[in-house]
Design a protein around this motif. Structure first.
Motif, PDB file in Angstrom:
ATOM      1  N   SER A   1       0.844  -1.194   0.000  1.00  0.00           N
ATOM      2  CA  SER A   1       0.000   0.000   0.000  1.00  0.00           C
ATOM      3  C   SER A   1       0.876   1.240   0.000  1.00  0.00           C
ATOM      4  O   SER A   1       1.314   1.724   1.033  1.00  0.00           O
ATOM      5  N   ASP A   2       1.126   1.774  -1.220  1.00  0.00           N
ATOM      6  CA  ASP A   2       2.075   2.878  -1.369  1.00  0.00           C
ATOM      7  C   ASP A   2       1.588   3.951  -2.347  1.00  0.00           C
ATOM      8  O   ASP A   2       2.376   4.724  -2.875  1.00  0.00           O
TER       9      ASP A   2
ATOM     10  N   ILE B   1      -1.782  14.476   3.263  1.00  0.00           N
ATOM     11  CA  ILE B   1      -1.509  13.103   3.682  1.00  0.00           C
ATOM     12  C   ILE B   1      -1.230  12.280   2.427  1.00  0.00           C
ATOM     13  O   ILE B   1      -1.505  12.710   1.307  1.00  0.00           O
ATOM     14  N   SER B   2      -0.680  11.111   2.590  1.00  0.00           N
ATOM     15  CA  SER B   2      -0.313  10.300   1.429  1.00  0.00           C
ATOM     16  C   SER B   2      -1.551   9.758   0.728  1.00  0.00           C
ATOM     17  O   SER B   2      -2.609   9.562   1.345  1.00  0.00           O
ATOM     18  N   LYS B   3      -1.417   9.515  -0.571  1.00  0.00           N
ATOM     19  CA  LYS B   3      -2.511   8.879  -1.310  1.00  0.00           C
ATOM     20  C   LYS B   3      -2.806   7.499  -0.727  1.00  0.00           C
ATOM     21  O   LYS B   3      -3.974   7.087  -0.649  1.00  0.00           O
TER      22      LYS B   3
ATOM     23  N   LYS C   1       3.935   5.878   2.941  1.00  0.00           N
ATOM     24  CA  LYS C   1       4.580   6.820   2.028  1.00  0.00           C
ATOM     25  C   LYS C   1       4.269   6.409   0.588  1.00  0.00           C
ATOM     26  O   LYS C   1       4.273   5.232   0.246  1.00  0.00           O
ATOM     27  N   ASP C   2       4.007   7.405  -0.239  1.00  0.00           N
ATOM     28  CA  ASP C   2       3.706   7.139  -1.642  1.00  0.00           C
ATOM     29  C   ASP C   2       4.976   6.850  -2.427  1.00  0.00           C
ATOM     30  O   ASP C   2       6.001   7.512  -2.233  1.00  0.00           O
TER      31      ASP C   2
ATOM     32  N   THR D   1      -1.341  -3.013   5.932  1.00  0.00           N
ATOM     33  CA  THR D   1      -0.122  -2.628   6.658  1.00  0.00           C
ATOM     34  C   THR D   1       1.089  -3.430   6.206  1.00  0.00           C
ATOM     35  O   THR D   1       2.204  -3.156   6.659  1.00  0.00           O
ATOM     36  N   ASN D   2       0.896  -4.384   5.324  1.00  0.00           N
ATOM     37  CA  ASN D   2       1.985  -5.223   4.837  1.00  0.00           C
ATOM     38  C   ASN D   2       3.153  -4.392   4.295  1.00  0.00           C
ATOM     39  O   ASN D   2       2.953  -3.477   3.489  1.00  0.00           O
ATOM     40  N   GLY D   3       4.356  -4.707   4.741  1.00  0.00           N
ATOM     41  CA  GLY D   3       5.545  -4.056   4.212  1.00  0.00           C
ATOM     42  C   GLY D   3       5.848  -2.698   4.810  1.00  0.00           C
ATOM     43  O   GLY D   3       6.768  -2.013   4.360  1.00  0.00           O
ATOM     44  N   HIS D   4       5.091  -2.280   5.823  1.00  0.00           N
ATOM     45  CA  HIS D   4       5.289  -0.960   6.427  1.00  0.00           C
ATOM     46  C   HIS D   4       5.764  -1.098   7.873  1.00  0.00           C
ATOM     47  O   HIS D   4       5.243  -1.911   8.630  1.00  0.00           O
TER      48      HIS D   4
END
Length: 354
Positions: free
Chosen positions: A76-77, A111-113, A145-146, A340-343
């Motif tokens: 989710s970026d 805020i981030s996309k 973060k995008d 939330t995967n990868g964050h």
């Protein structure tokens, strides 16, 4: 019921924007309220299903490219390969003239996309849930973060061809369990297939009105209805309900849906129930003769029996019932994992940013 704070959200959210680029409850629920305002201006139920379902699809396509085994894990970026075939149709949800994009650019671009897309999908889920009771605010984390680019991300998005694809994407790459995957697929209850985009024509639910309710009906339809193969021999192979002629539109399921109960990876074309008749005709024989091609069940020791058990669990008991609890609980868990995967170092919603 809507959170009481929605009545003062616009001014409070503006103060949050001025003070900090953070996300507090006022900002979170302001986005929810603004999306509800956009939805209230859409007069066509078909278009409303497209709008609501498209927002959830947007967030899902953003996180389904996560691969924990890759040097470029993504997730989710806020980055989607817009020109990739798998993402067709999303340009009608996120574009310069699209209401959702205009809302973001005008009010929430601080805020981030990625965060905005997840909050927007959460808003859809809350608004369409039974009694608007399913609120994911308490499990939402912000701080994504995008990414500037995500080359190859489109190749990681499943297209609904079956459970091998579900295993590759949701289990092996994303690290989810079968019960998580089954819960996430339950979001198809508010979706529709667009022939011009995916090649799959129809709704997952029997009526458009049903497609505007986020509930466990997806699992009820999967189990109770007769599903027969459609588009046989094409890349758009899927299933259609035997009673589609009595509905206002085709009712369909992807192979990735039906495979949660039947081993369609082993046998296709097939029909889920070969002993039912409608108007004197076997329900499996409306277009193709499939009454002698029953979709096989899984062996008791098959790992996919976890998916079968999850489908039965999310029914909430013996039908008919209105117990959404098992599905909502499982969906909240799966959605949290997926978004939330990868964050690292994501933060809980603040009580206030000022």
């Amino acid at each position: 019921m809507k959170p009481i704070s929605l009545v003062v959200l616009s001014s409070v959210a503006l103060l949050s924007k001025i003070c900090h680029a953070c996300i507090d409850k006022a900002t979170y629920y302001a986005i929810d309220s603004d999306i509800e305002k956009i939805a209230s201006s859409i007069t066509s139920q078909n278009e409303l299903v497209h709008f609501y379902g498209g927002i959830v699809r947007l967030a899902a396509h953003d996180f389904m490219d996560h691969d924990r085994n890759s040097g470029t894990p993504y997730g989710s970026d806020g980055c989607i390969e817009w020109n990739h075939e798998v993402n067709k149709g999303l340009q009608t949800i996120w574009c310069n003239s699209c209401p959702l994009t205009k809302l973001y650019k005008k009010t929430y671009s601080y805020i981030s996309k990625a965060d905005f897309w997840v909050i927007s999908a959460n808003a859809v889920i809350r608004q369409l849930s039974k009694n608007q009771s399913f609120d994911l605010a308490n499990t939402f984390l912000w701080g994504r973060k995008d990414a500037a680019s995500c080359q190859g991300a489109g190749d990681r998005i499943p297209t609904g061809t079956g459970c091998r694809e579900v295993e590759d994407t949701l289990l092996d790459a994303m690290g989810l369990q079968w019960r998580d995957a089954v819960a996430l697929l339950g979001a198809h209850t508010i979706g529709k297939g667009h022939e011009a985009f995916s090649g799959h024509d129809g709704y997952w639910m029997p009526t458009v009105a049903d497609s505007l309710v986020f509930d466990k009906k997806y699992y009820e339809e999967l189990i109770l209805r007769t599903w027969r193969s459609r588009n046989i021999g094409t890349k758009e192979e899927d299933f259609v309900a035997s009673t589609e002629e009595t509905h206002e539109h085709p009712q369909m399921m992807l192979k990735a849906d039906v495979c949660l109960l039947y081993n369609t990876d082993r046998k296709y074309p097939c029909c889920s129930k070969t002993n039912r008749f409608l108007h004197g005709v076997n329900e499996c024989d409306w277009e193709e003769v499939l009454s002698n091609k029953k979709c096989p069940s899984y062996a008791k020791n098959d790992s996919r029996m976890e998916a079968v058990r999850a489908v039965l669990e999310y029914l909430g008991g013996i039908s008919p019932n209105d117990n959404q609890g098992p599905f909502y609980k499982a969906y909240a868990t799966a959605w949290f994992k997926a978004t939330t995967n990868g964050h690292d170092n994501l933060k809980s919603i603040r009580r206030t940013c000022w």
